[in-house]
Each structure stands twice: as structure tokens, then as C-alpha cells.
Design a protein around this motif. Structure first.
Motif, PDB file in Angstrom:
ATOM      1  N   GLY A  38       0.385  -1.250  -0.086  1.00  0.00           N
ATOM      2  CA  GLY A  38       0.109   0.276   0.078  1.00  0.00           C
ATOM      3  C   GLY A  38       1.146   1.192   0.005  1.00  0.00           C
ATOM      4  N   GLU A  39       0.126   2.257  -0.301  1.00  0.00           N
ATOM      5  CA  GLU A  39       1.063   3.750  -0.740  1.00  0.00           C
ATOM      6  C   GLU A  39       1.718   3.689   0.936  1.00  0.00           C
ATOM      7  OE1 GLU A  39      -1.829   6.780  -3.006  1.00  0.00           O
ATOM      8  OE2 GLU A  39      -0.810   5.375  -4.817  1.00  0.00           O
ATOM      9  N   SER A  40       2.387   4.823   1.046  1.00  0.00           N
ATOM     10  CA  SER A  40       2.639   5.981   2.467  1.00  0.00           C
ATOM     11  C   SER A  40       1.593   6.265   2.822  1.00  0.00           C
ATOM     12  CB  SER A  40       3.605   6.371   2.343  1.00  0.00           C
ATOM     13  OG  SER A  40       3.807   6.966   3.156  1.00  0.00           O
ATOM     14  N   SER A  42      -1.307   4.746   4.002  1.00  0.00           N
ATOM     15  CA  SER A  42      -1.927   4.040   3.559  1.00  0.00           C
ATOM     16  C   SER A  42      -3.070   2.686   4.999  1.00  0.00           C
ATOM     17  CB  SER A  42      -2.400   2.431   2.752  1.00  0.00           C
ATOM     18  OG  SER A  42      -1.707   2.077   3.008  1.00  0.00           O
ATOM     19  N   LYS A  44      -0.915   0.945   6.466  1.00  0.00           N
ATOM     20  CA  LYS A  44      -0.114  -0.465   6.954  1.00  0.00           C
ATOM     21  C   LYS A  44       0.499  -1.145   8.446  1.00  0.00           C
ATOM     22  CE  LYS A  44       3.145   0.144   3.021  1.00  0.00           C
ATOM     23  NZ  LYS A  44       2.665   1.350   3.184  1.00  0.00           N
ATOM     24  N   HIS A 197       6.436  -2.050   0.886  1.00  0.00           N
ATOM     25  CA  HIS A 197       6.422  -1.083  -0.518  1.00  0.00           C
ATOM     26  C   HIS A 197       6.685  -1.283  -1.703  1.00  0.00           C
ATOM     27  CE1 HIS A 197      10.436   0.584   0.081  1.00  0.00           C
ATOM     28  NE2 HIS A 197      10.049   0.902  -0.699  1.00  0.00           N
ATOM     29  N   ARG A 210      -3.054  -6.189  -0.904  1.00  0.00           N
ATOM     30  CA  ARG A 210      -3.294  -4.269  -1.318  1.00  0.00           C
ATOM     31  C   ARG A 210      -4.183  -3.255   0.212  1.00  0.00           C
ATOM     32  NH1 ARG A 210      -0.235  -0.148  -4.045  1.00  0.00           N
ATOM     33  NH2 ARG A 210       0.291  -2.252  -5.107  1.00  0.00           N
ATOM     34  N   LEU A 211      -3.623  -2.693   0.830  1.00  0.00           N
ATOM     35  CA  LEU A 211      -4.450  -1.789   1.742  1.00  0.00           C
ATOM     36  C   LEU A 211      -4.963  -0.455   1.017  1.00  0.00           C
ATOM     37  CD1 LEU A 211      -6.190  -1.247   4.196  1.00  0.00           C
ATOM     38  CD2 LEU A 211      -3.613  -0.876   5.001  1.00  0.00           C
ATOM     39  N   SER A 212      -6.210  -0.285   0.373  1.00  0.00           N
ATOM     40  CA  SER A 212      -6.414   1.247  -0.297  1.00  0.00           C
ATOM     41  C   SER A 212      -7.389   1.144   0.385  1.00  0.00           C
ATOM     42  CB  SER A 212      -6.168   1.013  -1.287  1.00  0.00           C
ATOM     43  OG  SER A 212      -6.297   2.012  -2.203  1.00  0.00           O
ATOM     44  N   ARG A 213      -6.978   2.802   1.298  1.00  0.00           N
ATOM     45  CA  ARG A 213      -8.576   3.413   1.717  1.00  0.00           C
ATOM     46  C   ARG A 213      -9.141   2.695   2.993  1.00  0.00           C
ATOM     47  NH1 ARG A 213     -11.656   6.249  -3.609  1.00  0.00           N
ATOM     48  NH2 ARG A 213      -9.944   7.211  -4.335  1.00  0.00           N
ATOM     49  N   GLN A 215      -9.588  -0.881   3.029  1.00  0.00           N
ATOM     50  CA  GLN A 215      -9.372  -1.349   3.276  1.00  0.00           C
ATOM     51  C   GLN A 215      -9.009  -2.066   2.536  1.00  0.00           C
ATOM     52  OE1 GLN A 215     -13.716  -1.345   1.728  1.00  0.00           O
ATOM     53  NE2 GLN A 215     -14.298  -0.705   3.964  1.00  0.00           N
ATOM     54  N   ALA A 217      -7.913  -5.137  -0.834  1.00  0.00           N
ATOM     55  CA  ALA A 217      -8.105  -5.379  -2.022  1.00  0.00           C
ATOM     56  C   ALA A 217      -8.888  -6.577  -2.274  1.00  0.00           C
ATOM     57  CB  ALA A 217      -7.184  -4.431  -3.093  1.00  0.00           C
TER      58      ALA A 217
END
Length: 228
Positions: A38-40, A42, A44, A197, A210-213, A215, A217
Motif C-alpha cells: 500500500g501507499e505511504s 495507507s 500498513k 512498498h 494491498r491496503l487502500s482507503r 480496506q 483490496a
């Protein structure tokens, strides 16, 4: 080994609550290795801290080795961490006043599971032979990272949590340390949850999410290899 059930976590900001995790579900089986990408920012590291009982969810439940972490008082959570987990972070958190050997033995002693034969094997496999009496400041960055990994694995934990374990190393050293860590994880027979990352670092693990927003994926087999 590790289970998240509708876990939510938010932090207060001047603009109001910032939801980092929003109803996360996750299962990690014994012996399984899972990369979390996930992005910085996000969430994690937040998820990893919740898995270790270093932080508690606002809602939902985290279960480690069958125990609901949020129902335990801090002394009981600390005991569960000591008996169940190995922790590896970007900052090595080595004890400056202890030698290489004593840093390596520290966690196993705290867990009451020190095994001299496994300690000796770790020293050899980690490439630290002949350096046992040195102190962390006398080691290179790669040697310090290998020592931190060895310390986490010394008590042969049921679960290893690793937060960007090669993030401070150059590409060559990172590859060598990752390969060594995965081999030792297999030999110790523990599960692995690793935050990274890097698709290259995530690729050798058995599963990648992947963790995004807030949650995770949805997992689709076509996306498993390579992790990206």
C-alpha cells in the motif's frame, strides 16, 4: 494464527477523525507468509501494530493465536507478544549496551525458550560469526538488520511481524537479507506478515494483499504473482 474481524481504526486530527482502517477482515494461517502492500500513509504500519497488540482497534476484533487481543489488559498483551511474536522494524531497536550474542539471546531469554544450538546456528547463518563480542554500533547497517531479524527469530515465534525489514538497505544487501529471512522463517516454522512498498520484496511470499482507503483490496488469483 492471526485474524482481523471488521477492524476499524481512526486517529484524531485538527480536521477531525481520520479513518485509517475501515472494517478490515484478514486471516493468516499457521506457516503462511503474507505481504501487505500500500501507499505511504495507507495504514500498513497501523495494521501491524494492531496485530502485535501495540495498539487497539476502535471497533472489531483482532485475534492472535486464538486470543482476542482487545480483551486483554496490557500486561497480558505483553506476555502474549513475548510468547508468540517476533518483531522486526526498519529501526533496528538493538540494545546498544549488549553485544551481538547478548542481543541475539535477549528475546529468547525473555520468552523462556533459549536454545544454544539454535542461537549458534543463527549466528552462523546470519554471517555474524566472529562478531559475537561486538556492539551494534560496530556493525554495518546490513549486519544490524540481520541481527535484528535473528533476535526476533531466536525464540522460534509462532508469528513474525516485519515492517519494511529491508527498507534501509541498498538493493544488493536488501535481496540478501530478504532471502536469508525467508529461509530462517521456514526453518523456524512460523507465519510471516510483512509490510512492504516493494513488489520485488513481496513477490517471494505466498500471498500478497494491498491496503487502500482503509480496506484490503479483494484478492483475485490472477493478481497474486507478481505482487504489484
Amino acid at each position: 494464527m492471526l485474524e482481523f474481524r471488521q477492524v476499524a481504526k481512526a486517529y484524531a486530527t485538527p480536521q477531525g477523525p481520520l479513518e485509517v482502517l475501515a472494517g478490515v477482515d484478514l486471516e493468516l494461517a499457521p506457516g503462511e507468509s503474507l505481504a501487505l502492500m500500500g501507499e505511504s500513509g495507507s495504514g500498513k504500519s497501523t495494521l501491524l501494530h494492531l496485530a502485535a497488540g501495540l495498539d487497539l482497534p476502535d471497533r472489531g476484533e483482532v485475534r492472535l493465536a486464538g486470543c482476542a487481543i482487545s480483551s486483554l489488559a496490557e500486561p497480558a498483551r505483553a506476555r502474549l507478544r513475548r510468547e508468540t511474536l517476533g518483531l522486526v522494524f526498519q529501526q533496528f531497536h538493538l540494545v546498544a549496551s549488549l553485544s551481538v550474542r547478548d542481543n541475539l539471546r535477549l528475546q529468547a531469554r525473555l520468552a523462556g525458550r533459549e536454545r544454544p544450538d539454535w542461537t549458534a546456528e543463527l549466528i552462523a547463518r546470519l554471517g555474524l560469526g566472529g562478531l559475537e563480542r561486538r556492539y551494534p554500533e560496530q556493525l554495518s547497517g546490513g549486519q544490524q538488520q540481520r541481527l535484528a531479524i535473528g533476535r526476533a527469530l531466536a525464540p522460534r515465534p509462532a508469528l513474525l511481524l516485519a515492517d519494511e525489514p529491508t527498507g534501509n538497505l541498498d538493493e544488493t544487501s536488501a535481496g540478501e537479507v530478504l532471502e536469508l529471512m525467508l529461509a530462517l522463517v521456514r526453518e523456524a516454522g512460523c507465519s510471516l506478515l510483512m509490510v512492504t512498498h516493494s513488489p520485488r520484496v513481496a513477490a517471494p511470499l505466498s500471498r500478497c494483499l494491498r491496503l487502500s482507503r482503509g480496506q484490503l483490496a479483494p484478492h483475485r488469483p490472477a493478481e497474486r504473482q507478481p505482487c504489484a
